[in-house]
Each structure stands twice: as C-alpha cells, then as structure tokens.
Design a protein around this motif. Sequence first.
Motif, mmCIF file in Angstrom:
data_model
loop_
_atom_site.group_PDB
_atom_site.id
_atom_site.type_symbol
_atom_site.label_atom_id
_atom_site.label_comp_id
_atom_site.label_asym_id
_atom_site.label_seq_id
_atom_site.Cartn_x
_atom_site.Cartn_y
_atom_site.Cartn_z
ATOM 1 N N GLY B 238 40.310 72.097 18.174
ATOM 2 C CA GLY B 238 41.519 72.888 17.931
ATOM 3 C C GLY B 238 42.763 72.031 18.104
ATOM 4 O O GLY B 238 43.830 72.539 18.429
ATOM 5 N N ASN B 239 42.608 70.717 17.904
ATOM 6 C CA ASN B 239 43.716 69.762 18.058
ATOM 7 C C ASN B 239 44.309 69.789 19.465
ATOM 8 O O ASN B 239 45.500 69.550 19.654
ATOM 9 C CB ASN B 239 44.802 70.047 17.015
ATOM 10 N N ALA B 240 43.495 70.099 20.456
ATOM 11 C CA ALA B 240 44.012 70.258 21.825
ATOM 12 C C ALA B 240 43.354 69.274 22.797
ATOM 13 O O ALA B 240 43.334 69.521 23.998
ATOM 14 C CB ALA B 240 43.799 71.696 22.287
ATOM 15 N N ALA B 241 42.852 68.149 22.310
ATOM 16 C CA ALA B 241 42.253 67.164 23.217
ATOM 17 C C ALA B 241 43.330 66.520 24.083
ATOM 18 O O ALA B 241 44.483 66.424 23.683
ATOM 19 C CB ALA B 241 41.511 66.097 22.418
ATOM 20 N N GLY B 242 42.950 66.097 25.272
ATOM 21 C CA GLY B 242 43.869 65.377 26.165
ATOM 22 C C GLY B 242 44.786 66.267 26.990
ATOM 23 O O GLY B 242 45.640 65.764 27.715
ATOM 24 N N GLU B 243 44.598 67.586 26.903
ATOM 25 C CA GLU B 243 45.511 68.506 27.592
ATOM 26 C C GLU B 243 45.101 68.770 29.043
ATOM 27 O O GLU B 243 45.265 69.882 29.562
ATOM 28 C CB GLU B 243 45.612 69.825 26.812
ATOM 29 N N ILE B 244 44.605 67.752 29.706
ATOM 30 C CA ILE B 244 44.147 67.879 31.090
ATOM 31 C C ILE B 244 45.263 68.379 32.011
ATOM 32 O O ILE B 244 45.003 69.020 33.041
ATOM 33 C CB ILE B 244 43.569 66.525 31.594
ATOM 34 N N GLY B 245 46.508 68.132 31.645
ATOM 35 C CA GLY B 245 47.657 68.556 32.456
ATOM 36 C C GLY B 245 47.729 70.065 32.675
ATOM 37 O O GLY B 245 48.382 70.533 33.612
ATOM 38 N N ALA B 246 47.033 70.827 31.819
ATOM 39 C CA ALA B 246 47.040 72.288 31.971
ATOM 40 C C ALA B 246 46.237 72.734 33.200
ATOM 41 O O ALA B 246 46.402 73.860 33.672
ATOM 42 C CB ALA B 246 46.465 72.945 30.711
ATOM 43 N N LEU B 247 45.359 71.866 33.704
ATOM 44 C CA LEU B 247 44.518 72.225 34.855
ATOM 45 C C LEU B 247 45.272 71.924 36.159
ATOM 46 O O LEU B 247 45.583 70.769 36.434
ATOM 47 C CB LEU B 247 43.216 71.406 34.798
ATOM 48 N N PRO B 248 45.572 72.936 36.956
ATOM 49 C CA PRO B 248 46.315 72.683 38.201
ATOM 50 C C PRO B 248 45.636 71.629 39.075
ATOM 51 O O PRO B 248 46.317 70.804 39.687
ATOM 52 C CB PRO B 248 46.323 74.054 38.882
#
Lengths: 397, 397
Positions: B238-248
């Motif tokens: 879904g073009n959302a790779a690398g979004e680890i920052g969303a995890l607290p």
Amino acid sequence: MTGDLSGGDLSRLRRLNALAVIGVLRGEPALTLTEVARRTGLSRASTEDVVRELLERGWMIEAEPTAGTVGRPARRYRFHADAGRVLGVDIGGHKILALVADLDGAVTHTGRVAVTPQMGRRQRLAAVDRAVGAVLADAGLEAAEVWASGVATTGLVDATGRVMLSEALPEWTGVNVASHVGRLVSGPVLVENDGKLAALAESWRGVARYAKDVVFLLAGLRTGAGLIIDGKLHRGFGNAAGEIGALPAARWVQALEHLRSWPGDDPPADPDAAVEDLFLAARDGDRKAGLAVRRYVKDLAVGASALVLTLDPELVVIGGGFSRSGDLILEPLRRELDRWCVRTPEIRVSGFGDEGVALGAVRLALDHVDAVLHGPGELVDPKHFLTVERPRTRIEP
Amino acid sequence: MTGDLSGGDLSRLRRLNALAVIGVLRGEPALTLTEVARRTGLSRASTEDVVRELLERGWMIEAEPTAGTVGRPARRYRFHADAGRVLGVDIGGHKILALVADLDGAVTHTGRVAVTPQMGRRQRLAAVDRAVGAVLADAGLEAAEVWASGVATTGLVDATGRVMLSEALPEWTGVNVASHVGRLVSGPVLVENDGKLAALAESWRGVARYAKDVVFLLAGLRTGAGLIIDGKLHRGFGNAAGEIGALPAARWVQALEHLRSWPGDDPPADPDAAVEDLFLAARDGDRKAGLAVRRYVKDLAVGASALVLTLDPELVVIGGGFSRSGDLILEPLRRELDRWCVRTPEIRVSGFGDEGVALGAVRLALDHVDAVLHGPGELVDPKHFLTVERPRTRIEP
C-alpha cells in the motif's frame, strides 16, 4: 545487423527450449505434444526435437493413455518427478521431522522422532540420525540416492551450514548441521533458519502462494519470523533478517511468559502440552486462560507491527505450532495490528500445522536441484545429481 | 529446432541492440565505434547500423574530437543527455527545492523557496509554483519541454499522486500533488514519499550505490525511512513501507522531543535554526546540548534497530537535514545498534545534505523515461516524450 546465430547461440537456445518444456510440464498431470507446443510457443518440429531429447535423458516419461478414449489416443507426456528424491529435515525443540519428496515436491515418506528442548547436542543429533535413517529405510532409499537435502534449525545459520547462535536449544551454538547431515546422505546439504524455511513453504504451496510480500510469524514455544519479498525468501546480508525478537521493545520474550505462567507458578513438566492445554481451556471459555492468550497476542503484535510497518506486506501468515489454535489468535492479532499499523494487511493462518518448516526444507533442497538444472553449461542428466561433489564443510569430531 | 528468426524477432533484436548501445554510452564521456562494439559484444556491422539509427533519432551525438591527436582521430560518440530535461521537486516543511536535470541526471539548475511547517495548503502550493517557475525560467525551459517530473512530499502517497495522510504539515492530507504540479509542466508527474526518494537517491548516486539492501534514515525535524531491497526501492503493498515511526515502541516521536526542549521550555520561533544551534553547541562541548543529542540518538536507534533487525541490510545511511551533523550522530548510533542488533551493518552519512530528497525526485522522473525507452513496442524517438499524454488525475478546484 543480421539474424545469424552462432553455434553457441543455438546450443543455448536448445537448452532454453528444453527448460521451457520442463517448465510447462512441471505441476501438470500430462500433456500432448500439441499442448506442449502451444504452451511453450515452440514450433511443432522444435517441440518434437526437445521432447525426444528429454525422454532420452530421463527428464520426461510417457504417461499412461487415458482410459475410455475412442481410437488411438495422442501420446501424453509428463515430467519425470520420480527421477530423483530430496530430503527435508526440521530439527526442532520438540521433534525431528524428516520428509522424503519427489522432484515435484510431493512428500512420499515421513519420519518423526520426539525430542525435548532440554536435550543436549549429542542427544539431538542422535535423534536426527534416527529420523533420517527411518525415513530413508521407509522410502527404500540408499543414502547415495538422495539428490539434495534441506535442513531447518532454530538460530542463526552461516553459509557453511553451522549454527552461529542459538539461544533456544542448549549446546546448539556452533553445531555444523550441514556436515552432520552430510554423513547420512550424499548430495549437497543446505541449512537454513526454521522461520525462514516455514515462510518459504507458505510462499511455495501454502496460504501465501499468490502473495509477493509476506511477513510470516512462526508462533510457537519460540517466536520467529520469515520474510518473502518480491516472491523470494529474504535472507539478509548476514542471513539474519526477521530477527526482530532480539529487540526488547518488540516484546516477543514477554509474550511467551504469559503462556508459560499458566496454570500455576511451577514450570510444567512438558511446556508444549501445557500450552496446548491453555489454548484448549481458552477455547472452552476459561477466563484466566483467555486472558493469558490475549496478553500473549498483545505482546506478539508489537514485534509483528514492527515487521508490518517496515515492509508493508500484502499478507501476514500465522504459522508454527500455535497455528493449530489460529482461530484464537487471528482476530485479536488483527485488532492489535489495526491499532499500530498504517495499513493492516490480510492475515491468514497456515494450513501446514507443525510440518511447514520441514516442507520449507524440502523446497530448499529442490531449489538446489533447480539451480543446477537452470545453471550455466549443458543441460544436465538426472544421473548428474548422483555424482555431485559434496560442498566442503568442516567435519566435527 | 532451427536458428530462423521471424521479422518480429529481428525487430526485437534490433531494438535490444539499440538499447544495449544506449546502455554502454550512458555515463561514459565518449566512445569510438570499436569501443561500442567491444562493450556490447555486437559485430562491427551491427554496431554501425545501430549507431546510424541512434544518431538519426537523436539519442546519440558525435563528440568533439579530442585535441592534440595526431592524424585523423576516430569519431567518438556519446549519449545525447541534452535531448531532454526532467524536473525534481521536494516539497518539505522548511523549503521547496526544484531541480532541472538532463537525461544523465546531471542537475543543471536549482530553485529554492523557503517555507515554514506552519504554512497551510494554499501557501505551500503557491511556494511550489514559485520554485518551479523560477527553475524553469532560469533553465530557459518552456513547461512543454519537461519530459517528466518527480515530486517528493512528506506523508503517505497514493497511486494517483494524492497525499493520503500527512501528520507533519497542516492541511496537507488530501492534496493531489500530481495534479497541482501537472498544471505547471507537461509530461507525467510522479509523486512519492520523501524518505523513499531520499533512499532512491543514495542508491542511485550516493553512499549506498554499491549496496543491495539499505535502510535509509531521514533524520531531520521529521523522522522517516526508506528501504532499498535487492537494489530497488521497496514501496510496500500500500506504498506504506518504512513507516516504523507510527509504532510508539519505536520511540521516534519521543526522539525529537529531546531536541525540541532545548534550550528552554518555550517553543523556539524557528525550530530548524534552534536544532542547528543545538548541534553546534553539542559540537562545542555544551554538556546539556550533548545530552540532548545522545538522548535523541538513543530513541532514534530503537526504531532504526527494528528496521535493521527486520531486514538485516548491508548498510544504514543517515540522511536528511541532521546529516550535516552526522559526525555527532554516527558513533552513538553505532553503539546503540550494537546493543540491540544481531549484526550491526555499516553506517554511513549521506553526502547530499538537504538535497537528497529532490535528487531522488529527479531519479523518479528518469525512471519514467527509462521505462518508456525500455518498454514494449518500437524504440521511441526523443520527441515522443514531448507528446506523452498526462496520466489522468483528478483536478482539484
């Protein structure tokens, strides 16, 4: 600029045509010459030429005529999956599982030996010998008839097939699995981490076979992961991909504590049976057991979310021993991923139970066969695989 | 099985040969016919044939003869990088950066307009218009002469070039960046997340150009990531790779708090300048500033470790605005990764400063040009790119 082809070009073309024919035959019941020609796009003459060569070499055989056909039926051909055998072994904490499969990956024989996580190196390797010996005897195979073997082990594995690090099993770090199994069978022995091979199995013929990017969770008495990226197993630069469990913030170590603390404070004699009891009790509505499972999933989901947020995969697969209780894990896991992830992928439960890892080991062995078949040089004969030199690995005392 | 080639085969072969010649010429100063023939493996006759065609079409030009050569020098040819121009735009919180580049990716002109993170959608888009207008005027380019444009934005981007979600910029969620930039230039407009494009730039011509698997950290007033896997930008399903920052648990939100709380409790008027001051003070040995940087790196490393443990990359690249202070970040980051990771990869600091994202946008535009060039059908002429239909995107009111 002309259409001239050199002798080398022609020989390459002939080989590519042969591999194209093998490609369309694999996984099909049987095809006529006309069907082979249509599916490969080769001319009738080229198809006949290739089929003749493949029959001679033993890569193809003529299939039995279909019963009930009126008149003389067209000859039908199939890939000769029985031309060779490969071995797949899963060396786990609780069992050694050895599978013999044909060249289509169909499992023909199974050997299983129970072990315990507490066993030392010597005992566990002796159990490997028994499982492999049993399945070869059962299949009526000499050690020399095995074309290639894939072996799965917990821990990090180096390129020579040695366990670099295993925290789950005692005395397991440093074991050269490739050289040990190499004493039991001929042909190359490929060794890989269990989570990676279980992911490979799902991608090959499991619930992930139509997905390109997959996060596989090995959920059992040990938690692991394997990644499929762009349809291929992602190993990592040092073969250490998927090791998110090493990060305390991922909470995978704590996750298992919730299950281990049930039903009382004393460690149970058989942790495997105790967890099975726990899942059964949770399914029966036991409040305390249900709470333990929810807490387990809540912690499992933190590391799983880290994997999902990193890769944004199409699919998450729950595999490993706990996948038999997948119905209890799936929905709470989805809710937790919804909480943390930008996009929650589809989640599916593996259908392989505890055999996924060993199936992945079979696939690893078949990958080697395919690599040789599609490698440079002339098309090899089946008998080539009986004369392959073992890769040199250090023999342990 | 014969060596006969059909007319279709010949035309495909001719096109492949032409692309092979373009391939060896790109990135080279100039080559003689003999050199082109040797590097492509084509016969002299085929090479002459292809070179004639490429000169006629305008993909190649004859290079100036080398001065000082005795006798009549052999003609030399080079790829006609000036045959077209592409645009790369970085829409950031603090600046709009627009680059014009030739077909080799050499940046010929730069336009920069300062913005603030607080600006609303209308103001930011007006700044985009000014930056693009300025760089086109400077380059003497008509809007119709731009072959393709790449645009980087913070946030998640969908396939139509719309921002699906941006938490960093006000009123930015929902903006169709592709259709806005499409009013300024002709040719397709490709839009992608800034962290992904900065990773692409490093892989293309930055410190990651020899690495296959890379974790890129966009370290700035916003923290992001981009992944290169097997040499290619990994976008995710879904073009959302690398979004680890969303995890607290990855602690990237907390990481920035350590920098923002300096020097006092009041939010500074210009957060960018304040952080620059902080890094300067830390370099000068200010104890409090040094502590803030160490705390920042400690938290940054948790999310970075999650990315590294997942992928086991060959290389980690520190990019973004803070990469100018890379010397203060690199060693403490290495120590933290050593603490959490099974294997700490090599870590390098980007050499692009704050231009990496815009360079990645140039690469995105060039990828489109290459895709058309290497796409199916006949070899296209340069003028083809001046007549490409814009992909249909929703035009915003």
